[in-house]
Design an enzyme around this catalytic site. Structure first.
Site, PDB file in Angstrom:
ATOM      1  N   ASP A 117      19.813   9.424  -4.510  1.00 23.00           N
ATOM      2  CA  ASP A 117      20.278   9.045  -3.183  1.00 23.00           C
ATOM      3  C   ASP A 117      19.358   9.763  -2.199  1.00 23.00           C
ATOM      4  O   ASP A 117      19.477  10.970  -1.999  1.00 23.00           O
ATOM      5  CB  ASP A 117      21.740   9.486  -3.007  1.00 23.00           C
ATOM      6  CG  ASP A 117      22.249   9.320  -1.573  1.00 23.00           C
ATOM      7  OD1 ASP A 117      21.520   8.751  -0.734  1.00 23.00           O
ATOM      8  OD2 ASP A 117      23.385   9.760  -1.305  1.00 23.00           O
ATOM      9  N   LYS A 159      13.942   9.719   7.104  1.00 19.06           N
ATOM     10  CA  LYS A 159      14.357   8.382   6.673  1.00 19.06           C
ATOM     11  C   LYS A 159      14.393   7.413   7.852  1.00 19.06           C
ATOM     12  O   LYS A 159      14.180   6.216   7.694  1.00 19.06           O
ATOM     13  CB  LYS A 159      15.741   8.492   6.036  1.00 19.06           C
ATOM     14  CG  LYS A 159      16.207   7.221   5.319  1.00 19.06           C
ATOM     15  CD  LYS A 159      17.482   7.531   4.584  1.00 19.06           C
ATOM     16  CE  LYS A 159      18.054   6.327   3.882  1.00 19.06           C
ATOM     17  NZ  LYS A 159      19.257   6.704   3.112  1.00 19.06           N
ATOM     18  N   GLU A 172      22.975   1.268  -0.908  1.00 23.49           N
ATOM     19  CA  GLU A 172      23.899   2.382  -1.077  1.00 23.49           C
ATOM     20  C   GLU A 172      25.354   1.947  -1.306  1.00 23.49           C
ATOM     21  O   GLU A 172      26.017   2.478  -2.208  1.00 23.49           O
ATOM     22  CB  GLU A 172      23.784   3.325   0.123  1.00 23.49           C
ATOM     23  CG  GLU A 172      22.484   4.129   0.068  1.00 23.49           C
ATOM     24  CD  GLU A 172      22.005   4.633   1.414  1.00 23.49           C
ATOM     25  OE1 GLU A 172      22.779   4.565   2.391  1.00 23.49           O
ATOM     26  OE2 GLU A 172      20.851   5.092   1.491  1.00 23.49           O
ATOM     27  N   ASP A 180      30.540   3.422   4.734  1.00 19.68           N
ATOM     28  CA  ASP A 180      29.625   4.542   4.476  1.00 19.68           C
ATOM     29  C   ASP A 180      29.118   5.094   5.801  1.00 19.68           C
ATOM     30  O   ASP A 180      28.303   4.471   6.473  1.00 19.68           O
ATOM     31  CB  ASP A 180      28.455   4.061   3.600  1.00 19.68           C
ATOM     32  CG  ASP A 180      27.438   5.178   3.312  1.00 19.68           C
ATOM     33  OD1 ASP A 180      27.513   6.251   3.942  1.00 19.68           O
ATOM     34  OD2 ASP A 180      26.562   4.957   2.458  1.00 19.68           O
TER      35      ASP A 180
HETATM   36  P1  ADP Z   1      23.205  10.723   4.484  1.00 18.35           P
HETATM   37  O1  ADP Z   1      23.572   9.838   3.359  1.00 18.35           O
HETATM   38  O2  ADP Z   1      22.921   9.983   5.742  1.00 18.35           O
HETATM   39  O3  ADP Z   1      22.159  11.728   4.145  1.00 18.35           O
HETATM   40  P2  ADP Z   1      25.627  12.199   3.966  1.00 18.35           P
HETATM   41  O4  ADP Z   1      26.497  11.184   3.402  1.00 18.35           O
HETATM   42  O5  ADP Z   1      25.105  13.277   3.076  1.00 18.35           O
HETATM   43  O6  ADP Z   1      24.485  11.580   4.840  1.00 18.35           O
HETATM   44  O7  ADP Z   1      26.406  12.873   5.163  1.00 18.35           O
HETATM   45  C1  ADP Z   1      25.829  13.837   5.929  1.00 18.35           C
HETATM   46  C2  ADP Z   1      26.645  14.001   7.161  1.00 18.35           C
HETATM   47  O8  ADP Z   1      27.959  14.365   6.818  1.00 18.35           O
HETATM   48  C3  ADP Z   1      26.092  15.061   8.071  1.00 18.35           C
HETATM   49  O9  ADP Z   1      26.087  14.584   9.410  1.00 18.35           O
HETATM   50  C4  ADP Z   1      27.093  16.192   7.903  1.00 18.35           C
HETATM   51  O10 ADP Z   1      27.202  16.979   9.078  1.00 18.35           O
HETATM   52  C5  ADP Z   1      28.366  15.437   7.644  1.00 18.35           C
HETATM   53  N1  ADP Z   1      29.372  16.232   6.957  1.00 18.35           N
HETATM   54  C6  ADP Z   1      29.262  16.851   5.771  1.00 18.35           C
HETATM   55  N2  ADP Z   1      30.383  17.518   5.475  1.00 18.35           N
HETATM   56  C7  ADP Z   1      31.234  17.323   6.513  1.00 18.35           C
HETATM   57  C8  ADP Z   1      32.552  17.742   6.822  1.00 18.35           C
HETATM   58  N3  ADP Z   1      33.248  18.546   5.994  1.00 18.35           N
HETATM   59  N4  ADP Z   1      33.109  17.330   7.980  1.00 18.35           N
HETATM   60  C9  ADP Z   1      32.419  16.524   8.829  1.00 18.35           C
HETATM   61  N5  ADP Z   1      31.184  16.095   8.603  1.00 18.35           N
HETATM   62  C10 ADP Z   1      30.582  16.492   7.460  1.00 18.35           C
HETATM   63 MG    MG Z   2      24.298   8.483   2.355  1.00 18.93          MG
END
Ligand code: ADP
Ligand code: MG
Length: 614
Positions: free
Chosen positions: A8, A70, A169, A191
């Site tokens: 991912d 990205k 995704e 998502d």
């Molecule tokens: P991506 O797939 O776009 O890389 P993710 O699915 O890993 O993103 O999500 C990352 C986002 O989730 C970030 O903006 C992060 O701040 C947020 N995030 C992670 N944990 C928490 C949480 N406990 N509460 C709120 N937001 C969160």
């Molecule tokens: Mg993601």
């Protein structure tokens, strides 16, 4: 056997997962971290650092740090203006085709930066598995266009990986869930990650996942929640201390503090923020409640509703018909986000699997399907935007409709508009509007043909969208017996705004566009008939006599008059009447005369004229 892993490659975090017996698992690094921040930086010694290590430099040395790369994948220099605020390092936007990032002494393409992240994950997996890892499945947002997918593939290649499949995704996420539950029914995948929102509607039946519709926004995510709070706090700091932190480092410190606050407010009702800035020296302390936070992010969370409704509309479903809703992405941990999803779909969403890991787990399942034992799972995906070619009069002949299941191959037939034409231009367009000028040009190529009378050539145009969502176009001249295959290289990508606007416009202009299309089509057809009839009259007047000629001329005038108007129905009606009046003459003269007599003005192709009104 050479078993593949799933990656991912996220905007904010990236993960690698592998099939472990019956179920997938995410691979952690030596210190137990599963999430690798998608951040690359140059340290004081000038060496590259990746992940958590790089994230530290985001504050101390923001200009030498690249995050959210990205957002730049597959983009040209002109397209990145709204993106620039997220990328701390300076960008080189002089190249219209591809944006570059300045880091250390080099300029990097987004694919090269992403390759650094992929290589890190490759090594992590190799350490864990104790073998070389070469084959990989990488996930991308459903909204990614050709060039963005292509850039992702390139990143894999640069990292020394063989990308055996690019998958959406949400498809991966539902696969992770489907594997655990093996349920049948309609599923909505919501998502909300760090930088993208993807809403997908899927149909699950007998182990087959079919994506019915996808919608979203590649410019909306957790980053925006951080910034919403940060903007508010920066204003407050300015008001309280009389000076505004405007250095990149200071701003990054505030944004990072806001991200931490956001995470804590997912489980706590009130927290204390403590932000220390060095230049100017500021010690800013403040309590903040979840309610205050929600007031700041409310409008952003509300923006995620529209894509949900659009996806449902595309799938021709009502919210109550959805059986299950799946939450994916770290931002779905925010209580307001969960409540909003529940409100829209009218049911409690699933969150049994870790929303950060779901996509990587699904990618591992897909990798296993392709290189392992699970051959019985079939995966279907969809083309996110319609594809077609320009035909006579500037209208779009759609060849593959938006949301068509991929891989897909579709063919349509065209002919020439001018006598003796020695080539035809195939202009490939992408978009939902009926007219070429409102769509995006993907590219064009020329097919050489032997000279023939207009309308004689039969040109078969085939669109092939492969399982990665990448387009190939082939044109063949059937009558001349020549066959030529051409691959269209995608030019640089669409901006997110363009994609969103295209989808918005398509809904708004749907009816109007269809009417314009119909009108242009019937006018083209009428012109074809009028020109033919005029020639036929010159040749055939003596055969049919003055009285019949006069009648035909009068009917022609009526038809021409109708063509000047905007009423497609009236033109068809007049055309049919004209057909009856001129039928006798047409019979007398050779078909040839009619066929040869097309408008001489414009070269191009057009759909083979329909035979009767519709
Ligand atoms: P991506 O797939 O776009 O890389 P993710 O699915 O890993 O993103 O999500 C990352 C986002 O989730 C970030 O903006 C992060 O701040 C947020 N995030 C992670 N944990 C928490 C949480 N406990 N509460 C709120 N937001 C969160
Ligand atoms: Mg993601």
């Amino acid at each position: 056997m050479d078993r593949a892993v799933g990656i991912d490659l996220g905007t904010t975090y990236s993960l690698v997962a592998v099939m472990d017996g019956e179920s997938p698992r995410v691979i952690a690094d030596a210190s137990g971290n599963k999430l690798l921040p998608s951040v690359v930086a140059v340290d004081q010694k000038g060496s590259l650092v990746i992940g958590d290590e790089a994230k530290k430099y985001r504050v101390s040395n923001a200009r030498q740090t690249v995050s959210s790369v990205k957002r730049l994948m597959g983009k040209g220099g002109r397209e990145i203006v709204p993106e620039a605020q997220y990328i701390a390092a300076p960008l080189d936007v002089s190249d219209e085709k591809i944006v570059k990032v300045k880091l250390g002494n080099w300029e990097w393409t987004p694919a090269e930066i992403s390759a650094l992240i992929l290589r890190e994950l490759k090594q992590r997996a190799e350490k864990d598995l104790g073998r070389e890892v070469k084959k990989v499945v990488i996930t991308v947002p459903a909204y990614f266009n050709d060039s963005q997918r292509q850039a992702t593939k390139d990143a894999g290649r640069i990292a020394g990986l063989e990308v055996i499949r690019i998958i959406n995704e949400p498809t991966a996420a539902s696969l992770a869930y489907g594997l655990e539950k093996k349920k049948q029914g309609l599923i909505a995948v919501y998502d909300f990650g760090g930088g993208t929102l993807d809403v997908s509607i899927l149909k699950l039946k007998d182990g087959i996942f079919e994506v019915l519709a996808t919608c979203g926004n590649t410019h909306l995510g957790g980053d925006d929640l951080d910034w919403a709070l940060a903007r508010f706090l920066l204003k407050e700091i300015e008001a309280r201390f009389g000076s505004k932190p405007d250095q990149a480092n200071a701003i990054q410190t505030v944004v990072d503090a806001c991200e931490q606050a956001k995470r804590r407010l997912s489980t706590e009702n009130e927290i204390t923020l403590d932000i220390r800035l060095s230049d100017p020296e500021i010690d800013y302390r403040r309590k903040i409640t979840r309610q205050e936070f929600e007031a700041r992010i409310g409008p952003i969370v509300e923006k995620t509703v529209e894509p949900c409704l659009s996806a449902l509309k595309d799938a021709k479903l009502k919210p109550e018909e959805i059986d299950e809703v799946i939450l994916v992405g770290g931002s779905t941990r925010v209580p307001l986000v969960r409540a909003t999803v529940e409100r829209v779909f009218g049911k409690k969403p699933h969150s049994e699997l870790d929303p950060d890991e779901v996509v990587a787990l699904g990618a591992a399942v897909q990798a296993d399907v392709l290189t392992g034992r699970m051959k019985d799972i079939l995966l279907l995906d969809v083309a996110p935007l319609s594809l077609g070619i320009e035909s006579f009069g500037g209208i779009v002949s759609r060849i593959i409709r938006r949301n068509t299941t991929i891989p897909v191959q579709a063919t349509d037939h065209f002919t020439t508009a001018v006598d003796g034409q020695t080539s035809v231009d195939i202009h490939i367009v992408q978009g939902e509007r009926g007219l070429v000028r409102d769509c995006r040009s993907l590219g064009r190529f020329r097919l050489k043909i032997p000279p023939m009378p207009a309308g004689f050539a039969r040109i078969e145009v085939t669109f092939i969208v492969d399982e990665n969502g990448i387009l190939k176009v082939r044109a063949r001249d059937l009558r001349a017996g020549t066959e030529e295959s051409i691959q269209v290289k995608p030019s640089y990508g669409l901006t997110d705004e363009q994609v969103e606007k295209m989808l918005e416009d398509s809904l708004r202009f749907e009816k109007q566009d269809e009417e314009v299309r119909k009108l242009v089509e019937v006018r083209n057809h009428a012109q074809f008939i009028i020109n033919g009839a005029k020639r036929a009259l010159v040749q055939g007047r003596e055969l049919i006599g003055n009285e019949e000629s006069g009648k035909i001329e009068a009917a022609l005038k009526i038809l021409e008059k109708a063509c000047e108007g905007e009423d497609a129905g009236l033109i068809w009606k007049t055309l049919n009447e004209f057909g009856e009046i001129s039928n006798h003459l047409a019979k007398i003269l050779m078909d040839e005369a009619l066929r040869e007599a097309l408008a001489r003005k414009k070269e191009g192709v057009f759909k083979n004229p329909v035979q009767s009104g519709s």
